[in-house]
Enzyme design. Sequence first.
Site, PDB file in Angstrom:
ATOM      1  N   GLU A 176       0.987   1.061 -19.448  1.00  0.00           N
ATOM      2  CA  GLU A 176       1.944   1.621 -18.487  1.00  0.00           C
ATOM      3  C   GLU A 176       2.555   0.575 -17.571  1.00  0.00           C
ATOM      4  O   GLU A 176       3.745   0.578 -17.322  1.00  0.00           O
ATOM      5  CB  GLU A 176       1.260   2.697 -17.621  1.00  0.00           C
ATOM      6  CG  GLU A 176       1.213   4.069 -18.248  1.00  0.00           C
ATOM      7  CD  GLU A 176       0.109   4.198 -19.280  1.00  0.00           C
ATOM      8  OE1 GLU A 176      -0.675   3.246 -19.409  1.00  0.00           O
ATOM      9  OE2 GLU A 176       0.030   5.250 -19.939  1.00  0.00           O
ATOM     10  N   HIS A 245      -7.194  14.101 -14.944  1.00  0.00           N
ATOM     11  CA  HIS A 245      -5.973  14.491 -15.647  1.00  0.00           C
ATOM     12  C   HIS A 245      -5.263  15.659 -14.981  1.00  0.00           C
ATOM     13  O   HIS A 245      -4.468  16.326 -15.613  1.00  0.00           O
ATOM     14  CB  HIS A 245      -6.305  14.870 -17.101  1.00  0.00           C
ATOM     15  CG  HIS A 245      -6.671  13.687 -17.943  1.00  0.00           C
ATOM     16  ND1 HIS A 245      -7.876  13.046 -17.832  1.00  0.00           N
ATOM     17  CD2 HIS A 245      -5.986  13.013 -18.899  1.00  0.00           C
ATOM     18  CE1 HIS A 245      -7.926  12.029 -18.682  1.00  0.00           C
ATOM     19  NE2 HIS A 245      -6.790  11.981 -19.342  1.00  0.00           N
TER      20      HIS A 245
END
Lengths: 453, 392
Positions: A176, A245
């Site tokens: 990322e 998450h």
Amino acid sequence: MGGNNTEPFGRSSPPTSSSPFRSPQPLPPTTAADTQASVYSSSSSSSVSLASPSSVLPYVFLFIFAACVLIGFVVVVKMLGIVRRQASIGGSPSTVLSEALRVFRPAVPASRNYSSAKEMTVREALNSALDEEMSADPKVFLMGEEVGEYQGAYKISKGLLEKYGPDRVLDTPITEAGFTGVAVGAAFQSLKPVVEFMTFNFSMQAIDHIINSAAKSNYMSAGQFNVPIVFRGPNGAAAGVGAQHSQCYASWFASCPGLKVLMPYSSEDARGLLKAAIRDPDPVVFLENELLYGESFPVSAEALDSSFCLPIGKAKIEKEGKDVTITAFSKIVGLALKAADILAKEGISAEVINLRSIRPLDKATINASVRKTNRLITVEEGFPQHGVGAEICTSVIEDSFGYLDAPVERVAGADVPMPYAANLERMAVPQVEDIVRAAKRACYRSSQHAVAA
Amino acid sequence: MALISRSTSTCAPLFRPLTLFSLRHVSTDTSPITVDTSVPFTSHNCDPPSRSVTTSTSELLSFFRDMSLMRRMEIAADSLYKSKLIRGFCHLYDGQEAVSVGMEAALTKSDCIITAYRDHCIFLGRGGSLLEVFSELMGRQAGCSKGKGGSMHFYRKQAGFYGGHGIVGAQVPLGCGLAFAQKYSKDEAVTFALYGDGAANQGQLFEALNIAALWDLPAILVCENNHYGMGTAEWRAAKSPAYYKRGDYVPGLKVDGMDALAVKQACKFAKEHALKNGPLILEMDTYRYHGHSMSDPGSTYRTRDEISGIRQERDPIERVRKLLLSLDVANEKELKDIEKEVRKEVDEAIAQAKGSPAPEPSELFTNIYVKSFGAEAYGADRKEVRVTLPGY
């Protein structure tokens, strides 16, 4: 390009030399990425071909009977699964049915042949928005993990690789920080990247580039260059995915000057806001919700037009009311509307505002509503401390204090990392009854008070 | 830390006697001459370029002038900082001028450069003016970022200079992104992403390098190895301080960064390589005379002998001066005159910059968005300062 370097970005076929850094047996691509296949072609076919003579007829009927039994079995299993999931997050029977029906619609690529003329799922809305913007502007490209050959982790980018090729739909490695920095650098040079984070939990790996490289560059360079980039992906809690998450990042990004933060609820929101975000000359954080992707909403003919755009910084009044203002965004709008229905039966007319834009916040609409109703409940899924609701409440106190007939209230996620167990998870996010209870409190209708810890 | 003790410059037989004009004008003799670099290049996974560099007397004079200008500018910035006209951070580049000047000799303005916070001289090399530098450092309107950026945030987009970044290592993925855009738009140009030996260990650098190699981006990663990451020597920070090899499958070249001609040759080689074969790493062996920034004396982690030793033996300006003298392009006095001229230029720019006003208060709220949609912003006292952002 000069020299021998005519390779597109990434590879459409495995390399011929055995480079040490590539896996020796890469899987062949599943889609025909090197052909310009039409996006309108479905990738799956399920028709049964029949032989003609009457001697095989009994076997044909037997086959059809067996197929029906099998399909019926699958339906029952899936509906049970959907009912369980919808029930755990407060779904109503109508959404359960539409969820089940969705299973049987053929895979819909970025075409406008929707099964129902004026209905669209959020997934279809996002896909069509991406498709139209990429078609309109060659500088727009999509980058992220699994956006290409996998068709998108949540199938949002389905069909786009096939249509636009690997130069414009780029599968990235799981890095990322690296690929977000690359995308921001490309935006410095006036390209228009759409960066997908598989979920915004992973954006934390790249947050330095979002804030320090993207958001602040226009200011630090005194306008020499702008950063027309979109960061998008699912945000907030899904179902049973646990603490790492499930976080909502709306308030983190919305506190940063230089960013715009958009959060769609309906399909019309998704289409209009994503198109606006891609066209916007500033960095936009576009927070979607995984559980909304499959939900279907009616869309107007205007919304289906390829030039359709929603204004940034404008909230939408989903339901008008006169007794209490409820602000919500993303998935919570659905809960707030349900709460408003329940409140209506008890004689409380709630006005539900779908914020759409978290930064800039539509303070004008919120304050106008509170000046009408004199009571405010803010609802959000994320952590309460320093959250979006905290900002709204304070801003209403600053601008409309004299109009308030009750203390402002915020309903938010619990102050805990998201637990896994279903019952605990249910307690960690706002439910319809939490919104109803808070609204009644604001209207001095509740005989119970919150129990002090 | 290998120190090159003596510069060796061999003059090829091919040079012409020059008639020198008034030294207000740089020599316009562009006929090619060949000069050898101080040391041959060391390479990793590639064939190194030749150490014989084609240059010209006019180019050598311009090297001398430009590096002298940069040196003077940085020393002047030191004084301004000490007299508190410059605030915050100020990272000086004196000693490293050859990297900027050699790179510019190999590049065009359609190539891009991006660097970290030691950016004053890179900005100048990309065509920025002294006035813009000093005004920005002092936070004035005439600054390249109108006083809103500061020392670490110089930009010059029209010349392909994308800053000026304060977060160590962030500029490397950004640079690979610039290269991505060049390839996407079929520009036939390259991006040089500069970083230091301190940043060389950043994870995002390797992430970006992986992507650049995977997608064949025309990106050249240039490690300006001045051997210290702030106060930490390279051997204390990196298990392998052979930064030109750290790319593994990506080829690398180690260059004497105090030799402008070696830098030029390496950058030329790198540009040709990147356009055909994707990324490459250049390690410039260089040195900064100042500390990490103005708040670092630079002598607690290095000896004064080391600093003065390099100044005597490897100084980039002295190297070019000796070359010019041995080639008889100019005599001592003429070169001293250039230095005086340069000093005057710097003093004039500082005087002019001091005359530039501070930004208007309304500038606090400009350039946040290109398109604000009427969003509001607040000052510290929200009831007192409430502004609709420009750019509706």
